[in-house]
Design a protein around this motif. Structure first.
Motif, PDB file in Angstrom:
ATOM      1  N   ARG A  35       0.827  -1.195   0.000  1.00  0.00           N
ATOM      2  CA  ARG A  35       0.000   0.000   0.000  1.00  0.00           C
ATOM      3  C   ARG A  35       0.870   1.257   0.000  1.00  0.00           C
ATOM      4  O   ARG A  35       1.707   1.446   0.857  1.00  0.00           O
ATOM      5  CB  ARG A  35      -0.896  -0.005   1.237  1.00  0.00           C
ATOM      6  CG  ARG A  35      -1.938   1.044   1.259  1.00  0.00           C
ATOM      7  CD  ARG A  35      -2.869   0.827   2.437  1.00  0.00           C
ATOM      8  NE  ARG A  35      -2.199   1.031   3.708  1.00  0.00           N
ATOM      9  CZ  ARG A  35      -2.136   2.203   4.336  1.00  0.00           C
ATOM     10  NH1 ARG A  35      -2.710   3.241   3.824  1.00  0.00           N
ATOM     11  NH2 ARG A  35      -1.510   2.300   5.484  1.00  0.00           N
ATOM     12  N   SER A  36       0.641   2.151  -0.970  1.00  0.00           N
ATOM     13  CA  SER A  36       1.407   3.390  -1.011  1.00  0.00           C
ATOM     14  C   SER A  36       0.502   4.614  -1.069  1.00  0.00           C
ATOM     15  O   SER A  36       0.964   5.713  -1.309  1.00  0.00           O
ATOM     16  CB  SER A  36       2.354   3.384  -2.209  1.00  0.00           C
ATOM     17  OG  SER A  36       1.616   3.296  -3.403  1.00  0.00           O
ATOM     18  N   PHE A  38      -2.446   6.912   0.987  1.00  0.00           N
ATOM     19  CA  PHE A  38      -2.989   7.180   2.308  1.00  0.00           C
ATOM     20  C   PHE A  38      -4.268   7.989   2.170  1.00  0.00           C
ATOM     21  O   PHE A  38      -4.335   8.897   1.347  1.00  0.00           O
ATOM     22  CB  PHE A  38      -1.974   7.951   3.162  1.00  0.00           C
ATOM     23  CG  PHE A  38      -0.700   7.182   3.390  1.00  0.00           C
ATOM     24  CD1 PHE A  38      -0.636   6.215   4.380  1.00  0.00           C
ATOM     25  CD2 PHE A  38       0.417   7.404   2.613  1.00  0.00           C
ATOM     26  CE1 PHE A  38       0.525   5.502   4.591  1.00  0.00           C
ATOM     27  CE2 PHE A  38       1.584   6.696   2.813  1.00  0.00           C
ATOM     28  CZ  PHE A  38       1.637   5.729   3.804  1.00  0.00           C
ATOM     29  N   LYS A  84       2.010   2.402   8.397  1.00  0.00           N
ATOM     30  CA  LYS A  84       1.590   1.195   7.676  1.00  0.00           C
ATOM     31  C   LYS A  84       1.526  -0.028   8.580  1.00  0.00           C
ATOM     32  O   LYS A  84       0.821  -0.979   8.288  1.00  0.00           O
ATOM     33  CB  LYS A  84       2.537   0.922   6.511  1.00  0.00           C
ATOM     34  CG  LYS A  84       2.342   1.865   5.350  1.00  0.00           C
ATOM     35  CD  LYS A  84       3.291   1.521   4.230  1.00  0.00           C
ATOM     36  CE  LYS A  84       3.053   2.404   3.035  1.00  0.00           C
ATOM     37  NZ  LYS A  84       3.854   1.972   1.883  1.00  0.00           N
TER      38      LYS A  84
END
Length: 127
Positions: A35-36, A38, A84
Motif C-alpha cells: 500500500r502506497s 494514504f 503502515k
C-alpha cells in the motif's frame, strides 16, 4: 497495584511497544509494503506526527550528517512505514520514527567506520 508502580509498569510497556515498533519498522523502512496511498485521515496523522518529530529531528546532533532535506525525507519514510504497521497515534508514530532514524543513522556510521578502521590498520602495518 500501587499508583506509582502502575505508572512505572505503564512506562515499561510503552517503551517495550516502541522498541517492538521500531524493530518491525526496520523491515519496512524502504516502503516494502504494497500500500502506497494514504486516505485523508492518515495524511492528517502523518502531518501531525511529522510536525511533532521535526521539532526534535531538525536539531538532533546524532542526525547531523544528513542535510535538512535528507532528514525530512528520511523522517517522512519512517513515519509512513510506522503508520503502515497500524499505529495511528501521531505522538507514538513520531517517537518511533525518531528512534528508527537514530538507529538507521548509527548503523550507517558504523558501516562507514569499519572500512576506515581497516585502512588505518593497514597503514600502521605498512610503516
Amino acid at each position: 497495584m500501587i499508583p506509582a508502580r502502575a505508572a512505572s509498569a505503564e512506562v515499561i510497556v510503552r517503551h517495550s511497544a516502541r522498541r517492538d515498533t521500531v524493530a518491525t519498522a526496520e523491515a519496512v523502512s524502504l516502503l516494502e509494503l504494497e500500500r502506497s496511498v494514504f486516505d485523508s485521515s492518515e495524511t492528517e496523522i502523518l502531518s501531525v506526527a511529522f510536525a511533532k518529530a521535526w521539532g526534535y529531528v531538525e536539531f538532533d546532533p546524532t542526525l547531523g550528517m544528513l542535510d535538512a532535506c535528507e532528514r525530512q525525507s528520511e523522517l517522512a519514510r519512517c513515519l509512513m512505514a510506522i503508520l503502515k504497521l497500524g499505529d495511528s497515534n501521531p505522538t507514538s508514530i513520531a517517537n518511533s520514527a525518531i528512534a528508527l532514524m537514530r538507529k538507521n543513522q548509527s548503523r550507517i556510521l558504523r558501516a562507514r567506520m569499519v572500512p576506515s578502521l581497516a585502512n588505518a590498520g593497514r597503514l600502521a602495518v605498512g610503516r
